[in-house]
Design a protein around this motif. Structure first.
Motif, PDB file in Angstrom:
ATOM      1  N   UNK A   6       0.853  -1.199   0.000  1.00  0.00           N
ATOM      2  CA  UNK A   6       0.000   0.000   0.000  1.00  0.00           C
ATOM      3  C   UNK A   6       0.877   1.233   0.000  1.00  0.00           C
ATOM      4  N   UNK A   7       0.766   2.039  -1.071  1.00  0.00           N
ATOM      5  CA  UNK A   7       1.468   3.333  -1.010  1.00  0.00           C
ATOM      6  C   UNK A   7       0.718   4.183  -0.010  1.00  0.00           C
ATOM      7  N   UNK A   8       1.401   5.192   0.519  1.00  0.00           N
ATOM      8  CA  UNK A   8       0.629   6.099   1.373  1.00  0.00           C
ATOM      9  C   UNK A   8       0.066   7.201   0.515  1.00  0.00           C
ATOM     10  N   UNK A   9      -1.241   7.353   0.602  1.00  0.00           N
ATOM     11  CA  UNK A   9      -1.911   8.285  -0.287  1.00  0.00           C
ATOM     12  C   UNK A   9      -1.440   9.714  -0.110  1.00  0.00           C
ATOM     13  N   UNK A  10      -1.295  10.112   1.157  1.00  0.00           N
ATOM     14  CA  UNK A  10      -1.050  11.527   1.367  1.00  0.00           C
ATOM     15  C   UNK A  10       0.344  11.939   0.966  1.00  0.00           C
ATOM     16  N   UNK A  11       1.272  10.974   0.902  1.00  0.00           N
ATOM     17  CA  UNK A  11       2.619  11.407   0.572  1.00  0.00           C
ATOM     18  C   UNK A  11       2.849  11.412  -0.916  1.00  0.00           C
ATOM     19  N   UNK A  12       2.471  10.352  -1.568  1.00  0.00           N
ATOM     20  CA  UNK A  12       2.793  10.307  -2.987  1.00  0.00           C
ATOM     21  C   UNK A  12       1.934   9.287  -3.703  1.00  0.00           C
ATOM     22  N   UNK A  13       1.606   9.591  -4.963  1.00  0.00           N
ATOM     23  CA  UNK A  13       0.807   8.666  -5.751  1.00  0.00           C
ATOM     24  C   UNK A  13       1.354   8.697  -7.144  1.00  0.00           C
ATOM     25  N   UNK A  15       4.021   9.011  -8.379  1.00  0.00           N
ATOM     26  CA  UNK A  15       4.969  10.097  -8.593  1.00  0.00           C
ATOM     27  C   UNK A  15       4.358  11.474  -8.441  1.00  0.00           C
ATOM     28  N   UNK A  16       3.098  11.560  -8.055  1.00  0.00           N
ATOM     29  CA  UNK A  16       2.514  12.885  -7.858  1.00  0.00           C
ATOM     30  C   UNK A  16       2.753  13.296  -6.416  1.00  0.00           C
ATOM     31  N   UNK A  17       3.396  14.436  -6.182  1.00  0.00           N
ATOM     32  CA  UNK A  17       3.612  14.848  -4.791  1.00  0.00           C
ATOM     33  C   UNK A  17       2.286  15.088  -4.079  1.00  0.00           C
ATOM     34  N   UNK A  18       2.332  14.965  -2.749  1.00  0.00           N
ATOM     35  CA  UNK A  18       1.113  15.005  -1.950  1.00  0.00           C
ATOM     36  C   UNK A  18       0.168  16.152  -2.232  1.00  0.00           C
ATOM     37  N   UNK A  19       0.682  17.392  -2.242  1.00  0.00           N
ATOM     38  CA  UNK A  19      -0.231  18.528  -2.367  1.00  0.00           C
ATOM     39  C   UNK A  19      -0.921  18.539  -3.724  1.00  0.00           C
ATOM     40  N   UNK A  20      -0.157  18.159  -4.753  1.00  0.00           N
ATOM     41  CA  UNK A  20      -0.731  18.170  -6.095  1.00  0.00           C
ATOM     42  C   UNK A  20      -1.860  17.148  -6.159  1.00  0.00           C
ATOM     43  N   UNK A  22      -3.688  16.083  -3.646  1.00  0.00           N
ATOM     44  CA  UNK A  22      -4.841  16.552  -2.874  1.00  0.00           C
ATOM     45  C   UNK A  22      -5.652  17.536  -3.707  1.00  0.00           C
ATOM     46  N   UNK A  23      -4.951  18.466  -4.374  1.00  0.00           N
ATOM     47  CA  UNK A  23      -5.726  19.454  -5.126  1.00  0.00           C
ATOM     48  C   UNK A  23      -6.394  18.802  -6.339  1.00  0.00           C
ATOM     49  N   UNK A  24      -5.725  17.801  -6.952  1.00  0.00           N
ATOM     50  CA  UNK A  24      -6.360  17.104  -8.089  1.00  0.00           C
ATOM     51  C   UNK A  24      -7.672  16.477  -7.652  1.00  0.00           C
ATOM     52  N   UNK A  25      -7.616  15.782  -6.516  1.00  0.00           N
ATOM     53  CA  UNK A  25      -8.830  15.099  -6.053  1.00  0.00           C
ATOM     54  C   UNK A  25      -9.893  16.122  -5.650  1.00  0.00           C
ATOM     55  N   UNK A  26      -9.481  17.133  -4.894  1.00  0.00           N
ATOM     56  CA  UNK A  26     -10.472  18.097  -4.382  1.00  0.00           C
ATOM     57  C   UNK A  26     -11.150  18.874  -5.496  1.00  0.00           C
ATOM     58  N   UNK A  27     -10.408  19.150  -6.579  1.00  0.00           N
ATOM     59  CA  UNK A  27     -11.013  19.923  -7.671  1.00  0.00           C
ATOM     60  C   UNK A  27     -12.229  19.233  -8.260  1.00  0.00           C
ATOM     61  N   UNK A  28     -12.305  17.908  -8.092  1.00  0.00           N
ATOM     62  CA  UNK A  28     -13.434  17.192  -8.666  1.00  0.00           C
ATOM     63  C   UNK A  28     -14.672  17.231  -7.774  1.00  0.00           C
ATOM     64  N   UNK A  29     -14.509  17.763  -6.558  1.00  0.00           N
ATOM     65  CA  UNK A  29     -15.653  17.812  -5.639  1.00  0.00           C
ATOM     66  C   UNK A  29     -16.186  19.231  -5.528  1.00  0.00           C
ATOM     67  N   UNK A  30     -17.504  19.382  -5.407  1.00  0.00           N
ATOM     68  CA  UNK A  30     -18.024  20.735  -5.161  1.00  0.00           C
ATOM     69  C   UNK A  30     -17.529  21.237  -3.796  1.00  0.00           C
ATOM     70  N   UNK A  31     -17.487  22.526  -3.652  1.00  0.00           N
ATOM     71  CA  UNK A  31     -16.887  23.136  -2.461  1.00  0.00           C
ATOM     72  C   UNK A  31     -17.420  22.563  -1.153  1.00  0.00           C
ATOM     73  N   UNK A  32     -18.755  22.345  -1.083  1.00  0.00           N
ATOM     74  CA  UNK A  32     -19.325  21.927   0.208  1.00  0.00           C
ATOM     75  C   UNK A  32     -18.904  20.512   0.602  1.00  0.00           C
TER      76      UNK A  32
END
Length: 677
Positions: A6-13, A15-20, A22-32
Motif C-alpha cells: 500500500x502506497x501512502x496516499x497523502x505522501x505520494x501517488x 509520482x505525484x507529490x502530496x499537495x498536487x 490533494x488538489x487534483x482530487x479536491x477539484x473534482x468535488x463541489x466546495x461543500x
C-alpha cells in the motif's frame, strides 16, 4: 508484491507529490464536500474507505428508487442531488483509493485502445467497478427515468480517468454506452424529441467527455467508439414522465448552467413566452476556450482580477464552476447552427484581439507609465504591488474595451449572419458573441498588461541608473579609496568633518545641496565594503533608493543622508561586540550634530525632520530585509537599537521637537510602505 504493497496516499501517488494529489482530487468535488474528502485523504485508511464505500452504495440504491420501480418520487430532484454527491465518493473509492493513481494520462484514447490481453498486470484493475453502468442505464431506460440516472453515473465515472484501469473492459464499455446515448441525443437524430430532459443529459455527457479529455469532434475518437461492440444499441425509453418531473431543481442539479443561460436570455429582454423556445435554439459559443486544453492554473489573485474585470465588462460574476458548465452547455447546443458558429468564432476572436491591441497602445501604456513613475523601483517589482497595479490598469481600460467590442461585434455580425436566419436567433448570436468576445478580451488584456508594465519598469531602471551615474560622477575622497580600515566610526567621523557645513559660506547658491549630497555619497562609499562583508545579501542603497539622484531638493538630500547615517551607525553597532565601544557611537552622534544639523539655520527645524524621516525609513527597510531573511535577528536588533538611539539623541540635543518625533513615528507605524525605499 503489488497486491500487498500500500502506497501512502497523502505522501505520494504515481509520482505525484502530496499537495498536487490533494488538489487534483479536491477539484473534482463541489466546495461543500471538499472538507469531507480532505478528511478521507488525510486519514488514508483503506478500511475506512471500504466501509464507507459499501454504506454509500446501499444508500445510493435506497435513494434512487426509480431504477427499480416506475413512478418517480415527488422529491426526485432533491434525491438526484444526493445521488450525485454519493456517486462522486463511490467513484473516488473505486478508481483512486485502491489502485492509487491520480494523474491524468497524456493520451486517454491511446490507453483505452490498448487491448486488455497484452496487459502486464501492473496497471490492471484488480477491483472491478462497483457500479455496472450499462446495466443501470438499461434499467433506467426501461423505466423512462434515464435523465435522473445519467447525471450521477457521469459523476461516478469522473474519477475513472485517473485510474490506470482505462484498459478495463467495463469502463470502456460504460464510456461506449454513454457515447451511444450522446450520439442518439445529437441534433441529427430525428427520432428523439428534444426537451429539457434530453438537453440535461447531453450536457452531463459532454461535461464528462470533456473532463476525460476526449474530443467528440475528433475522427479517431468517433472511429474508436463506433468500433466497440454493441455500438449500435438503440436509444430506447419514453421520456415523457421524466420531462414532466424535470423541474427547476432537477435542471439545476444536472446542469446549473442551464439556469444561467435562462437568466441571460430573460435578462436580454426576450419576452417570457419566447424564453422557453429560444432555450433550444440558441447557439452560444465561447472560442476563448474551444481550442484550449486544460487551462493553466493561475494564482487566486489573477482569478480575482479576471472575475472583477468580467464584472466590469459583462456586468455579472460567474463562479468558476458555473462558468465552466456554461461553456459546456454552449458547446452542447452548437450542433444546431453550424454556419453561425464559424461566423461567431471568427468575429469574437478578431474583435477581442483588436480591442486589446487598441487599448494597449493608449490607456495601458499611459497607466503603466504613470504608475511606474510614481513609485520607486523596488516597489515596482514587489509582487503584491504588481498584482494591484495590473488590476487597476485593467479596470482603467475596461470602459474602452466594452464600448469597442459591443459596437464592433454588432456591426460585424449584422453583416455576416446569413440573411435567412431567424431574427431572434440572430439577436441572441449578437449578445452571446459580445459576451464571449468580452471574456476573450479580458483574458488577453490580463496576459498583456504584465508585459507592458515590465517594459516601463525596465525604462525606469535605465533612467535611474543614468541618474545614479551622474551622482556617482563624484569621485571618492582619495584617502577613502585605499583605506581598508576596520574603524568605520572613525572613517565616518572623518568624512563628516571633511564635509563640514559652514552656514555662512554654503547657504548661498547650491553649495549646501552639493555638500549634503557629497556627504551622503562618501559615507555610503566608505561603508560599502564593510556592508558587503557583513551582509553580502543586502542590496546597495544606490541601486534602490528612490532619492539617490542628482536632481533632488535639499530636503530630499537630507532624507537620503539620514538614511545613510543610520545605515553607518547600524553597521558600527553590528560590528561592535556588546557595548565595548559605546563611547565611539556617541561620538558619531555628536559629530553629525555639530558639523551638520546645528549649521542648518533655516529658521525652522524642518531640515532635521527630513533627516529624522530618513533615519526611520532605514528601519522600515531593515524590517523588510529581515522578513525576506536577508538580515538575522541580531542585526534586526541592532537596526532597532540604532534608530531609537539616533532619534532620541536628536530630541535630547534639541535638534528635533518631540512633536516632530511623534509625527515621524506615526508615519512609521501607519504607512511604513510609504516611507520604505
Amino acid at each position: 508484491s503489488h497486491h500487498h504493497h500500500h502506497h501512502r496516499v497523502t505522501t505520494q501517488l504515481n509520482g505525484t507529490p502530496g499537495m498536487e494529489l490533494v488538489s487534483t482530487v479536491l477539484n473534482n468535488f463541489p466546495t461543500n464536500l471538499r472538507i469531507y474528502m480532505l478528511f478521507l485523504l488525510i486519514a488514508d485508511s483503506q478500511r475506512l474507505n471500504e466501509q464507507l464505500e459499501s454504506k454509500m452504495l446501499r444508500r445510493l440504491f435506497d435513494i434512487a428508487t426509480w431504477l427499480m420501480s416506475s413512478p418517480l418520487p415527488s422529491d426526485v430532484s432533491e434525491r438526484l442531488l444526493s445521488c450525485k454527491s454519493l456517486a462522486l465518493f463511490v467513484g473516488y473509492f473505486t478508481f483512486c483509493s485502491k489502485d492509487k493513481a491520480c494523474v491524468l494520462p497524456e493520451d486517454v484514447l491511446g490507453r483505452l485502445l490498448e487491448a486488455s490481453g497484452d496487459d502486464h498486470g501492473r496497471f490492471f484493475l484488480k477491483h472491478p467497478p462497483v457500479l455496472d453502468v450499462c446495466d443501470l442505464i438499461d434499467r433506467s431506460s426501461s423505466q423512462g427515468s434515464l435523465p435522473f440516472t445519467l447525471p450521477w453515473l457521469a459523476d461516478y465515472l469522473r474519477f475513472g480517468k485517473y485510474s490506470d484501469n482505462g484498459r478495463n473492459d467495463e469502463v470502456r464499455k460504460a464510456l461506449g454506452r454513454l457515447w451511444n446515448i450522446r450520439s442518439a441525443l445529437s441534433g441529427e437524430n430525428q427520432k428523439v424529441v428534444h426537451s429539457t430532459a434530453t438537453l440535461c443529459m447531453r450536457v452531463c455527457l459532454d461535461t464528462l467527455f470533456e473532463e476525460w479529455g476526449i474530443n467528440p469532434q475528433d475522427d479517431k475518437v468517433v472511429q474508436f467508439f463506433n468500433g466497440l461492440e454493441g455500438s449500435d444499441a438503440a436509444f430506447a425509453g419514453n421520456l415523457d414522465m421524466a420531462n414532466k418531473a424535470m423541474d427547476q431543481k432537477g435542471v439545476q442539479a444536472c446542469c446549473p448552467e442551464l439556469d444561467d443561460l435562462a437568466a441571460v436570455i430573460s435578462r436580454k429582454s426576450l419576452s417570457a413566452s419566447h424564453a422557453k423556445k429560444s432555450l433550444r435554439k440558441i447557439t452560444p459559443v465561447s472560442p476563448a476556450y474551444a481550442g484550449s486544453s486544460k487551462a493553466v492554473p493561475t494564482t487566486s489573485e489573477a482569478n480575482d482580477s479576471m472575475s472583477k474585470l468580467k464584472v466590469a465588462l459583462i456586468g455579472r460574476e460567474d463562479t468558476k464552476l458555473q462558468g465552466e458548465k456554461a461553456l459546456t452547455l454552449q458547446r452542447a447546443m452548437l450542433g444546431r447552427y453550424p454556419e453561425l458558429k464559424n461566423v461567431i468564432d471568427f468575429v469574437v476572436d478578431a474583435v477581442a484581439r483588436n480591442a486589446v491591441d487598441n487599448v494597449i497602445g493608449t490607456n495601458v501604456r499611459e497607466e503603466c507609465t504613470r504608475i511606474v513613475h510614481s513609485s520607486d523601483v523596488a516597489r515596482c517589482n514587489d509582487e503584491k504591488h504588481k498584482s494591484k497595479c495590473y488590476h487597476s490598469i485593467a479596470m482603467a481600460s475596461a470602459g474602452e474595451i466594452k464600448s469597442y467590442v459591443t459596437e464592433k461585434v454588432h456591426t460585424a455580425l449584422v453583416v455576416l449572419i446569413p440573411a435567412n436566419t431567424d431574427a431572434q436567433v440572430a439577436d441572441c448570436a449578437v449578445r452571446i458573441g459580445t459576451e464571449a468576445s468580452l471574456t476573450t478580451a479580458a483574458k488577453r488584456l490580463l496576459d498583456r498588461i504584465p508585459i507592458e508594465y515590465q517594459k516601463c519598469v525596465k525604462e525606469k531602471i535605465k533612467g535611474c541608473s543614468d541618474i545614479a551615474k551622474k551622482m556617482l560622477s563624484m569621485s571618492p575622497l582619495p584617502w577613502l579609496s585605499d583605506n581598508v580600515s576596520k574603524d568605520l566610526a572613525g572613517t565616518a567621523t572623518r568624512i563628516v568633518e571633511t564635509f563640514r557645513v559652514c552656514w555662512l559660506a554654503d547657504a548661498q547658491e547650491d553649495g549646501l545641496l552639493k555638500k549634503v549630497q557629497g556627504l551622503a555619497f562618501q559615507l555610503n562609499f566608505g561603508a560599502m565594503r564593510t556592508k558587503a562583508e557583513m551582509f553580502p545579501l543586502l542590496p546597495k542603497v544606490s541601486t534602490y533608493h528612490s532619492l539617490w539622484r542628482s536632481d533632488c531638493s535639499i530636503s530630499e538630500a537630507l532624507q537620503v543622508l539620514g538614511y545613510i547615517w543610520n545605515d553607518v551607525t547600524f553597521l558600527c553597532h553590528a560590528m561592535d561586540s556588546a557595548g565595548d565601544a559605546s563611547g565611539r557611537k556617541d561620538q558619531l552622534f555628536s559629530c553629525i550634530k555639530a558639523n551638520l544639523l546645528d549649521q542648518l539655520k533655516f529658521g525652522s527645524e524642518q531640515p532635521n525632520v527630513h533627516f529624522g524621516l530618513g533615519v526611520a525609513a532605514q528601519l522600515a527597510d531593515a524590517c523588510i530585509f529581515h522578513a525576506e531573511d536577508l538580515l538575522d535577528s541580531a542585526a534586526m536588533h541592532s537596526a532597532q537599537f540604532c534608530t531609537a538611539k539616533l532619534l532620541s539623541f536628536l530630541v535630547g540635543s534639541g535638534s528635533l521637537h518631540p512633536r516632530s518625533l511623534q509625527g515621524i513615528l506615526v508615519r512609521l507605524l501607519d504607512e511604513p510602505q510609504r516611507i520604505c525605499e
